[in-house]
Design a protein around this motif. Structure first.
Motif, PDB file in Angstrom:
ATOM      1  N   GLU A 133       0.824  -1.205   0.000  1.00 54.66           N
ATOM      2  CA  GLU A 133       0.000   0.000   0.000  1.00 54.66           C
ATOM      3  C   GLU A 133       0.861   1.260   0.000  1.00 54.66           C
ATOM      4  O   GLU A 133       0.581   2.223  -0.720  1.00 54.66           O
ATOM      5  N   GLN A 134       1.917   1.259   0.794  1.00 52.33           N
ATOM      6  CA  GLN A 134       2.827   2.407   0.823  1.00 52.33           C
ATOM      7  C   GLN A 134       3.500   2.597  -0.529  1.00 52.33           C
ATOM      8  O   GLN A 134       3.624   3.716  -1.024  1.00 52.33           O
ATOM      9  N   GLN A 137       0.952   4.216  -3.033  1.00 49.08           N
ATOM     10  CA  GLN A 137       0.707   5.641  -2.842  1.00 49.08           C
ATOM     11  C   GLN A 137       1.907   6.479  -3.277  1.00 49.08           C
ATOM     12  O   GLN A 137       1.743   7.555  -3.865  1.00 49.08           O
ATOM     13  N   GLU A 138       3.108   6.008  -3.010  1.00 43.08           N
ATOM     14  CA  GLU A 138       4.310   6.725  -3.440  1.00 43.08           C
ATOM     15  C   GLU A 138       4.387   6.781  -4.959  1.00 43.08           C
ATOM     16  O   GLU A 138       4.748   7.813  -5.540  1.00 43.08           O
ATOM     17  N   SER A 141       1.561   9.153  -6.395  1.00 42.03           N
ATOM     18  CA  SER A 141       1.799  10.571  -6.105  1.00 42.03           C
ATOM     19  C   SER A 141       2.821  11.194  -7.058  1.00 42.03           C
ATOM     20  O   SER A 141       2.811  12.405  -7.268  1.00 42.03           O
ATOM     21  N   ARG A 147      -1.957   7.536 -11.959  1.00 45.57           N
ATOM     22  CA  ARG A 147      -3.103   7.920 -11.141  1.00 45.57           C
ATOM     23  C   ARG A 147      -4.389   7.867 -11.938  1.00 45.57           C
ATOM     24  O   ARG A 147      -5.412   7.366 -11.472  1.00 45.57           O
ATOM     25  N   TRP A 150      -5.264   4.224 -12.531  1.00 46.64           N
ATOM     26  CA  TRP A 150      -5.765   3.606 -11.300  1.00 46.64           C
ATOM     27  C   TRP A 150      -7.192   4.040 -11.009  1.00 46.64           C
ATOM     28  O   TRP A 150      -8.042   3.225 -10.650  1.00 46.64           O
TER      29      TRP A 150
END
Length: 266
Positions: A133-134, A137-138, A141, A147, A150
């Motif tokens: 998950e980390q 998100q990295e 971003s 993005r 997704w």
């Protein structure tokens, strides 16, 4: 179409067949001076466009599946699961040992929405790095294109979270073999809609999903699969809900091995 709707006071329009994609019908409200409802002559449940009210004519709405069919469907789920258990357990055991080589857990459990919105824990072989998950998100971003991809599909074709072994497991859907346990206990069925995460519920524009148990395979999986957006799955769920039968289930099950061997999984 524009000549029919422009300057018309019509509040509804009948379509003889279902849309394959939203962009085939989303332009309709712009052509109509008043709020517009689309009524389908095809049998499927409702609300598949995020910008447009879509429903089936009441005379064409299919009744809920008969109890005899649901009982036979459940019987098939249990019988097939038991029959495949020795073979599947052997494969899963070998794959679990290989996955454990990176030091992480071999199995992964995640919440999914089932029939009537009930939350259950779905079993899979782990195909991602431990801090998935980390990592996601990295990556999102710092990558605008990813993005957008997704947000549209809830999947990435070049997902940085997936391990080398995990790519092969996903490609041939081997990571989903543990879901036979979910089928055996009744959370899922062999055939049904693709299991949805709770946080994806707001992005799903239909209602048919919640009338059925999610499935290991289904109409979406043997049709466009990863070629359509997440929201467009509702079209396939609605089609399946309107055509549910033992014959339909057997047809989807027969097509599934051919789809798996094509290696279209992500």
């Amino acid at each position: 179409m524009s000549q029919i709707l422009e300057g018309s006071n019509n509040t509804s329009i009948n379509l003889a067949t279902y849309p394959r994609r939203y962009d085939e019908i989303d332009f309709l409200p712009a052509l109509s001076p008043s709020p517009l409802e689309v009524l389908m002559l095809e049998n499927y449940s409702r609300s598949y466009s995020p910008h447009l009210s879509v429903d089936a004519l009441s005379s064409n709405r299919r009744a809920r599946p008969k109890q005899s069919y649901l009982a036979a469907k459940r019987g098939l789920d249990v019988a097939v699961t038991i029959a495949l258990a020795p073979f599947v357990l052997t494969i899963v055991g070998i794959l679990a040992l290989l996955i454990r080589l990176d030091g992480g857990s071999a199995f992964y459990r995640q919440e999914r929405l089932g029939k009537d919105g009930k939350v259950f824990k779905l079993w899979k072989l782990r195909t991602m790095v431990p801090n998935a998950e980390q990592r996601l998100q990295e990556y999102l971003s710092g990558n605008a294109a990813a993005r957008i991809e997704w947000d549209k599909a809830q999947k990435l074709r070049n997902d940085p979270r997936i391990t080398t072994l995990g790519r092969y497991l996903r490609k041939y859907s081997l990571d989903e073999l543990p879901q036979l346990l979910n089928v055996f206990v009744g959370d899922m069925s062999l055939v049904g809609p693709r299991p949805m995460c709770p946080d994806q519920r707001q992005q799903y524009p239909g209602t048919a999903y919640f009338m059925m148990r999610p499935g290991i395979t289904g109409l979406w999986q043997v049709s466009e699969r990863n070629a359509c957006s997440f929201a467009e799955r509702a079209i396939y769920d609605g089609r399946y809900a309107g055509a549910m039968s033992f014959r339909t289930d057997l047809w989807i099950l027969a097509l599934t091995p051919l789809v798996v061997l094509r290696g279209t999984g992500l």
